[in-house]
Design a protein around this motif. Structure first.
Motif, PDB file in Angstrom:
ATOM      1  N   ALA A 164       0.808  -1.224   0.000  1.00 47.48           N
ATOM      2  CA  ALA A 164       0.000   0.000   0.000  1.00 47.48           C
ATOM      3  C   ALA A 164       0.833   1.262   0.000  1.00 47.48           C
ATOM      4  O   ALA A 164       0.506   2.228  -0.675  1.00 47.48           O
ATOM      5  N   GLU A 165       1.959   1.281   0.788  1.00 42.72           N
ATOM      6  CA  GLU A 165       2.696   2.532   0.913  1.00 42.72           C
ATOM      7  C   GLU A 165       3.560   2.812  -0.301  1.00 42.72           C
ATOM      8  O   GLU A 165       4.107   3.893  -0.457  1.00 42.72           O
ATOM      9  N   GLU A 208       7.030  -9.461  -1.514  1.00 41.12           N
ATOM     10  CA  GLU A 208       5.659  -9.199  -1.069  1.00 41.12           C
ATOM     11  C   GLU A 208       5.277  -7.744  -1.266  1.00 41.12           C
ATOM     12  O   GLU A 208       4.098  -7.414  -1.356  1.00 41.12           O
ATOM     13  N   VAL A 209       6.270  -6.863  -1.329  1.00 38.93           N
ATOM     14  CA  VAL A 209       6.005  -5.434  -1.471  1.00 38.93           C
ATOM     15  C   VAL A 209       5.893  -5.032  -2.931  1.00 38.93           C
ATOM     16  O   VAL A 209       4.940  -4.376  -3.347  1.00 38.93           O
ATOM     17  N   TYR A 210       6.892  -5.429  -3.744  1.00 42.24           N
ATOM     18  CA  TYR A 210       6.969  -4.956  -5.122  1.00 42.24           C
ATOM     19  C   TYR A 210       6.605  -6.014  -6.165  1.00 42.24           C
ATOM     20  O   TYR A 210       6.489  -5.693  -7.340  1.00 42.24           O
ATOM     21  N   GLY A 211       6.425  -7.253  -5.735  1.00 42.42           N
ATOM     22  CA  GLY A 211       6.098  -8.311  -6.676  1.00 42.42           C
ATOM     23  C   GLY A 211       7.218  -9.318  -6.804  1.00 42.42           C
ATOM     24  O   GLY A 211       8.405  -8.989  -6.654  1.00 42.42           O
ATOM     25  N   ALA A 212       6.830 -10.569  -7.086  1.00 45.47           N
ATOM     26  CA  ALA A 212       7.823 -11.637  -7.189  1.00 45.47           C
ATOM     27  C   ALA A 212       8.679 -11.508  -8.443  1.00 45.47           C
ATOM     28  O   ALA A 212       9.817 -11.967  -8.480  1.00 45.47           O
ATOM     29  N   ASP A 213       8.122 -10.909  -9.489  1.00 44.99           N
ATOM     30  CA  ASP A 213       8.880 -10.675 -10.714  1.00 44.99           C
ATOM     31  C   ASP A 213       8.374  -9.389 -11.348  1.00 44.99           C
ATOM     32  O   ASP A 213       7.444  -8.755 -10.853  1.00 44.99           O
ATOM     33  N   THR A 225      13.590  -3.084   3.700  1.00 47.78           N
ATOM     34  CA  THR A 225      12.530  -3.944   4.227  1.00 47.78           C
ATOM     35  C   THR A 225      11.699  -3.216   5.286  1.00 47.78           C
ATOM     36  O   THR A 225      10.669  -3.727   5.720  1.00 47.78           O
ATOM     37  N   ASP A 226      12.139  -2.026   5.687  1.00 48.03           N
ATOM     38  CA  ASP A 226      11.418  -1.198   6.650  1.00 48.03           C
ATOM     39  C   ASP A 226      10.366  -0.374   5.889  1.00 48.03           C
ATOM     40  O   ASP A 226      10.700   0.391   4.980  1.00 48.03           O
ATOM     41  N   ALA A 227       9.096  -0.531   6.271  1.00 51.67           N
ATOM     42  CA  ALA A 227       8.018   0.186   5.580  1.00 51.67           C
ATOM     43  C   ALA A 227       8.193   1.693   5.658  1.00 51.67           C
ATOM     44  O   ALA A 227       7.856   2.422   4.712  1.00 51.67           O
ATOM     45  N   GLY A 228       8.703   2.193   6.780  1.00 54.80           N
ATOM     46  CA  GLY A 228       8.921   3.625   6.909  1.00 54.80           C
ATOM     47  C   GLY A 228       9.946   4.140   5.926  1.00 54.80           C
ATOM     48  O   GLY A 228       9.799   5.235   5.367  1.00 54.80           O
TER      49      GLY A 228
END
Length: 326
Positions: free
Chosen positions: A212-213, A233-238, A278-281
């Motif tokens: 989301a962020e 998980e954040v930007y996509g597996a590929d 890996t930090d959402a902030g």
């Protein structure tokens, strides 16, 4: 152009997403108006929305005379001034009037909408957009600041506090739009700007983080291939999944009425220079930095036969457009 005998609410949402990429978008706008005239809307209450959509299409194509005709009809299609969607239609009409140079009429049309700033979450966006079109940025800042003060007073909060992160609603949108307008005016950071930053940071921390962020941060393929491990998980597996997520996020925002959409072109070095990715902030701060930098915004959507926004070299209709439906 439209080929449907009856147009549903879902059809209108699809048209909103794809109309500008159509071979004849102005024809789509005319067909929408015709569908209203002929009673071909599955839900007659969608008439105002359909005509607002026609207005937006004509405005984007700089056919301002046609846009104003559609806007007049859109406003008239709402039986009550406070009906859902009526405020947006009226603000859209004011925006067209501003673009036509009819500033006095536009201000007269937009001023009665000012109370909506403390009532509807997205009112801050569409009212600000209308005022921006008329170069009324100082007026936007004045209205937004007063609305924020009213809401903080009503909630018993000061600019030293952050309201409940679970339901920021109207206040969050007001603060964000005010923050943007003040940047445009080169005004110094004040306590309400600090509150905007803190509320956004708190929401980033307390919202479940799928992507989301960073749903508008785009890594071209050479950069995506360099991303550190642990970010799938954040930007996509590929890269295909990365582009599909972005396309779907843009479609969702367009369906909610957002304008001026696009992705923010990112680099791995820029991301990692902010800290642990890996930090959402860290990711949220990088997204905000990209939004303030020149030459990072990639406009969306391109026309169907134009080069895709992702830089693959393929036509949009053959590449990322279908990904939103996957």
């Amino acid at each position: 152009m439209l080929t449907r005998d009856v147009i549903s609410s879902e059809d209108l949402a699809e048209i909103r997403r794809t109309a500008l990429g159509d071979a004849d978008p102005l024809g789509v706008a005319a067909d929408l108006a015709e569908a209203v005239d002929e009673g071909r809307l599955a839900n007659p209450e969608d008439a105002g929305y359909a005509l607002s959509l026609a207005t937006e299409i004509a405005e984007v194509r700089s056919r301002l005379g046609a846009a104003l005709q559609y806007a007049d009809r859109a406003v008239a299609a709402y039986p009550e001034e406070d009906a859902p969607g009526a405020g947006f239609a009226r603000a859209l009409r004011a925006r067209v009037l501003f673009r036509l140079g009819r500033d006095d009429e536009a201000l007269a049309a937009i001023t009665p909408l000012r109370p909506l700033l403390t009532e509807e979450p997205d009112a801050a966006v569409y009212i600000s957009a209308a005022l921006d079109a008329g170069r009324q940025t100082a007026t936007a800042e004045e209205w937004l600041s007063a609305a924020v003060d009213t809401m903080l007073e009503a909630r018993g909060e000061s600019a030293e506090e952050v309201g409940p992160a679970e339901a920021p609603g109207v206040l969050f949108f007001l603060l964000q739009q005010r923050h943007r307008v003040r940047r445009d005016l080169n005004l110094p950071h004040d306590r309400q700007d600090d509150l905007a930053d803190r509320l956004e940071a708190r929401l980033t921390r307390e919202t479940p983080h799928d992507h989301a962020e960073s749903d508008l941060v785009f890594f071209p393929k050479p950069e995506f291939d360099r991303l550190p491990a642990g970010l799938a998980e954040v930007y996509g597996a590929d890269w295909d999944e990365h582009r599909a997520r972005l396309e779907k996020a843009l479609v969702h925002r367009a369906e909610e009425g957002a304008a001026g959409l696009g992705v923010l072109r990112a680099t791995v070095d820029g991301l990692t220079s902010n800290g642990d990715p890996t930090d959402a902030g860290v990711r949220g701060r990088y997204a905000n930095q990209l939004a303030d930098l020149p030459n990072t915004h990639v406009a969306w959507p391109p026309e169907r036969n134009a080069a895709c926004w992702c830089g693959s070299g393929l036509k949009y209709k053959k590449d990322c457009l279908p990904r939103s439906r996957a």
